[in-house]
Scaffold this active site. Sequence first.
Site, mmCIF file in Angstrom:
data_model
loop_
_atom_site.group_PDB
_atom_site.id
_atom_site.type_symbol
_atom_site.label_atom_id
_atom_site.label_comp_id
_atom_site.label_asym_id
_atom_site.label_seq_id
_atom_site.Cartn_x
_atom_site.Cartn_y
_atom_site.Cartn_z
ATOM 1 N N LYS A 1 50.496 11.240 8.641
ATOM 2 C CA LYS A 1 51.530 12.180 9.068
ATOM 3 C C LYS A 1 51.458 12.450 10.570
ATOM 4 O O LYS A 1 50.393 12.762 11.106
ATOM 5 C CB LYS A 1 51.368 13.492 8.301
ATOM 6 C CG LYS A 1 52.462 14.525 8.523
ATOM 7 C CD LYS A 1 52.264 15.700 7.581
ATOM 8 C CE LYS A 1 53.333 16.746 7.691
ATOM 9 N NZ LYS A 1 53.098 17.876 6.740
ATOM 10 N N GLU B 1 53.336 14.880 -1.281
ATOM 11 C CA GLU B 1 52.294 15.085 -0.258
ATOM 12 C C GLU B 1 51.118 15.814 -0.934
ATOM 13 O O GLU B 1 51.321 16.645 -1.841
ATOM 14 C CB GLU B 1 52.874 15.961 0.862
ATOM 15 C CG GLU B 1 51.889 16.370 1.935
ATOM 16 C CD GLU B 1 52.494 17.390 2.916
ATOM 17 O OE1 GLU B 1 53.287 18.251 2.499
ATOM 18 O OE2 GLU B 1 52.163 17.287 4.116
ATOM 19 N N CYS C 1 56.570 15.021 4.524
ATOM 20 C CA CYS C 1 56.978 16.406 4.620
ATOM 21 C C CYS C 1 57.736 16.775 5.900
ATOM 22 O O CYS C 1 58.881 16.415 6.051
ATOM 23 C CB CYS C 1 55.768 17.309 4.421
ATOM 24 S SG CYS C 1 56.259 18.909 3.797
HETATM 25 N N1 ING Z 1 55.697 21.834 5.038
HETATM 26 C C1 ING Z 1 56.909 22.364 5.544
HETATM 27 C C2 ING Z 1 57.983 21.328 5.783
HETATM 28 O O1 ING Z 1 58.238 20.830 6.862
HETATM 29 C C3 ING Z 1 58.003 23.826 7.153
HETATM 30 C C4 ING Z 1 56.685 23.215 6.752
HETATM 31 C C5 ING Z 1 58.769 24.536 6.232
HETATM 32 C C6 ING Z 1 58.456 23.669 8.425
HETATM 33 C C7 ING Z 1 60.002 25.079 6.622
HETATM 34 C C8 ING Z 1 59.677 24.212 8.829
HETATM 35 C C9 ING Z 1 60.455 24.929 7.923
HETATM 36 O O2 ING Z 1 58.640 21.076 4.779
HETATM 37 C C10 ING Z 1 54.947 20.792 5.442
HETATM 38 N N2 ING Z 1 53.830 20.553 4.721
HETATM 39 O O3 ING Z 1 55.232 20.098 6.424
#
Ligand code: ING
Length: 320
Positions: free
Chosen positions: A124, A47, A174
């Site tokens: 996304k 990403e 992601c």
């Molecule tokens: N990053 C993270 C992901 O879903 C996140 C945000 C991290 C959400 C940990 C929940 C827990 O991997 C992105 N860019 O979505």
Amino acid sequence: MPGTITIAAAQMGAIQKNDTRSSVAQRIQHQIEKAASRGAQLIVFPELCLTPFFPRWYYETLDEADQWFEDQWPPRGLEAALQKARELNIMVQISYAEKTPDQHRYNTASLIFSQGSAIMKYRKIHLPGHAEYIPERPLQHLEKRYFEIGDLGFPVERLNLKNVGEFNIGMLLCNDRRWPEAWRVLGLQEVDIVLIGYNTPVANLDVTHNQPPHLKVLHSNLSVQAGCYQNNCFGVSVAKAGVEDGHAMFGSSIIVNPFGEIIARSSTWNDELIIADCDLSLCQVNRSSTFNFEAHRRPEHYQRIVEQTGSIRPKNTIQA
Ligand code: ING
């Protein structure tokens, strides 16, 4: 029946705020050349593979954030790398911040076919974090500020690739990988390979619970392994890792087969290529038995999944 496709997951280390586009493009081209030399027919990048994970920073106006967005195709400075990919006959998936001519901004993934200039695009849908600055957070996560929710749904395209045959491909980005609904919409289109780039911070995004870092990797792997197993597909999950301007993101790039097994994984937080031969006939095994959707799914009992957004607890309480 499709054959075996060799796929490369091109994990990237950090991209610092002051890194030049040409330095990033050179890293990308180097991975493309290495993957092709090792027989890969498809290479997948993380990403936001052209910039730092800039949603960690607060910008008052979108104009200030626009420095991180691509408003042309191919993205500025990537022409040579993508030309090299065509010469080496390898499909490339890159992900970047997209600004459309009519001023819409998305967190986008584009798959560039090795023949011709056609591309497949995904924007996304599950945008984590928040839209306004939250001072008490250890780290801002402002994807809801800078990106609109994707408007392309979860597309699956059927490709015909020389020496492999026909297969179905889809993409997530992601946070999407954490939502089983996203996987199932792809699974209901008989997806064989799901490409997923991610940038996931090590630091806690949740100010109320101090989650130990090892759970971040567990949840990332679990989401992809479950998604692949329950939807009869391969998953190529590729990290942008390393410490960007002081902010650590974990690696753990993995390639997963339709039985949920990790068949290749990264072991660093740097630019690292992991490669696997993916026998696409394995997608058929559970598709015709354990996860034969036509035989076993009961949509008449799944209304809540579409009709509800948030969770609603039972109204009545029983004295147990
Ligand atoms: N990053 C993270 C992901 O879903 C996140 C945000 C991290 C959400 C940990 C929940 C827990 O991997 C992105 N860019 O979505």
